[in-house]
Design an enzyme around this catalytic site. Structure first.
Site, PDB file in Angstrom:
ATOM      1  N   LEU A  89       0.814  -1.207   0.000  1.00  0.00           N
ATOM      2  CA  LEU A  89       0.000   0.000   0.000  1.00  0.00           C
ATOM      3  C   LEU A  89       0.849   1.259   0.000  1.00  0.00           C
ATOM      4  O   LEU A  89       0.627   2.184   0.766  1.00  0.00           O
ATOM      5  CB  LEU A  89      -0.962   0.017   1.190  1.00  0.00           C
ATOM      6  CG  LEU A  89      -2.108  -0.973   1.137  1.00  0.00           C
ATOM      7  CD1 LEU A  89      -2.993  -0.799   2.360  1.00  0.00           C
ATOM      8  CD2 LEU A  89      -2.939  -0.785  -0.116  1.00  0.00           C
ATOM      9  N   CYS A  90       1.883   1.240  -0.817  1.00  0.00           N
ATOM     10  CA  CYS A  90       2.702   2.446  -0.893  1.00  0.00           C
ATOM     11  C   CYS A  90       3.099   2.693  -2.341  1.00  0.00           C
ATOM     12  O   CYS A  90       4.237   3.010  -2.635  1.00  0.00           O
ATOM     13  CB  CYS A  90       3.917   2.346   0.008  1.00  0.00           C
ATOM     14  SG  CYS A  90       4.773   0.792  -0.130  1.00  0.00           S
ATOM     15  N   GLY A  91       2.144   2.504  -3.239  1.00  0.00           N
ATOM     16  CA  GLY A  91       2.415   2.786  -4.639  1.00  0.00           C
ATOM     17  C   GLY A  91       3.498   1.873  -5.178  1.00  0.00           C
ATOM     18  O   GLY A  91       3.555   0.703  -4.843  1.00  0.00           O
TER      19      GLY A  91
END
Lengths: 287, 137
Positions: A89-91
């Protein structure tokens, strides 16, 4: 029935809204963590710069000295220290770092020291030769973590298990700009220094007990501090990347809710119109 | 009064000390040395031990130092070290625990050379902290 459609839309709005609340919360959390991580990057800078300064000052004196960390040898196996995060969930943060490493690896014979759960999972699944795994240190790296990673890498290098050590991490350029970067740790590259300067330095600096011994101590410190610097830079980048990813997720959720609201209102209007025309139609039929 | 010079003690986490002092005493790998104003340029590794900082006028402070490296040049002295603490910052309980742990490890792993050196280093660090912390009380 129009009524049922309205219920569906309402349910979707609720679900998107609760997702939005989560992404919003994650955004705020990573903002706070990012602030702390950046502070650590700032605090480390003077130490790192001083180490580099000292080592660059000594290297010109060691032309004749033998030191296994400086001497180039034929590269049979290349070692990589790859720093990723423990969580997603951090690109593109994790994938970009891994891609950077893979691009450099190409057809070489490689071995990997993976830092962070994501990197460990990736390299393990692809069947890479893993020499070390370090997890749950990415978020708040300590200097002692850097020390144990450095120790492992240097041991492998000394025992000629690997002949070159590269460090892959994500550089923190700014809050929204993070660049995956690869630097060569070992063997050390000697920067060329103009001759006059070299002579001048030779006269003034005394190395106790000898330049060789100082170097012996300094190189491991240099490697450790490079790794530590990379770790804290990467942790700042991870939080930055997560914050950006969550921010755009929140924006997207808001947009979706707006869209759905519009749809809901249209459906509501349509059902009211229909009801009225039914009533009117019914009344006319009675007359 | 003797002339003063600039001393910086830098650790990975912070700039520990950054002031003008009269004299700095540290333990190097070849023995204790004192640095005064206008010392000859020098680079030398530093052992686990203490840095004694003498401001002049009988004012002095002492700090525990982990292994590091000392650089002296015309602008002053810079000590780079893994960790540095003032006596009041030392967590005595933690140091005592570390000492106990290191001793146990030494007992348990006499055969394994690598672990033995590591345990010995931890033991020396712990003892160093305990000594300074106790003396200041």
């Amino acid at each position: 029935m129009a009524g049922a459609g309205m219920q569906d839309i309402k349910r979707r709005i609720r679900s998107v809204d609760s997702t939005k609340q989560i992404t919003k919360a994650m955004e705020l959390v990573s903002s706070a963590k990012l602030r702390r991580a950046r502070q650590r990057v700032e605090e480390n800078r003077p130490y790192f710069e001083k180490i580099e300064e000292t080592i660059q000052g000594i290297l010109p004196h060691t032309r004749e000295l033998k030191n296994s960390y400086i001497d180039q040898r034929e590269v049979k196996k290349t070692g990589y220290i790859v720093i990723t995060g423990d969580r997603g969930l951090c690109g593109g943060y994790n994938t970009n770092a891994i891609k950077k490493a893979l691009n450099h690896m190409e057809d070489r014979e490689v071995s990997v020291i993976a830092i962070g759960q994501k990197g460990v999972n990736f390299f393990r699944k692809k069947g890479y030769d893993l020499d070390g795994e370090f997890v749950s240190i990415s978020e708040k790296p300590m200097f002692s973590d850097a020390k144990s990673i450095g120790k492992l890498a240097m041991e492998l290098y000394q025992n000629e298990m690997i002949d070159e050590v590269n460090l892959v991490y994500t550089e923190f350029v700014s809050t929204i700009n993070h660049k995956p970067r690869l630097i060569k740790l070992l063997p050390l590259d000697q920067k060329e220094i103009p001759e006059e300067m070299e002579e001048e330095r030779d006269e003034v600096m005394t190395y106790e007990p000898s330049a060789e011994e100082v170097l012996e101590y300094l190189i491991p410190k240099y490697v450790e501090s490079m790794i530590y610097g990379a770790l804290i830079d990467a942790s700042a980048s991870e939080q930055g990347a997560r914050r950006v990813a969550m921010e755009s997720a929140t924006d997207n959720a808001e947009e979706m809710i707006d869209d759905l609201n519009l749809k809901y209102n249209r459906a509501r209007q349509a059902s009211i119109t229909q009801e009225i025309s039914e009533i009117v139609g019914g009344a006319e039929a009675q007359n | 009064m003797a002339k003063k010079f600039h001393v910086e003690i830098v650790t990975p986490n912070r700039i520990f000390f950054d002031e003008e002092v009269e004299k700095l005493v540290v333990r190097t790998t070849t023995g204790d040395i004192a640095i005064l104003h206008d010392h000859t340029p020098l680079v030398t590794p530093v052992e686990i031990g203490r840095a004694k900082i003498i401001y002049g006028n009988d004012k002095e402070r002492e700090a525990t130092i982990s292994p590091g490296i000392l650089t002296v040049d015309e602008s002053g002295a810079i000590l780079l070290t893994d960790a540095a603490e003032w006596p009041e910052e030392i967590d005595l309980d933690r140091a005592e625990r570390a000492k106990k742990r290191a001793k146990e490890r030494l007992e348990a792993q006499k055969k394994n050379e690598v672990d033995e050196t590591r345990a010995q280093v931890s033991l020396r660090k712990a003892v160093n902290r305990i000594e300074l912390a106790k003396r200041k009380k």
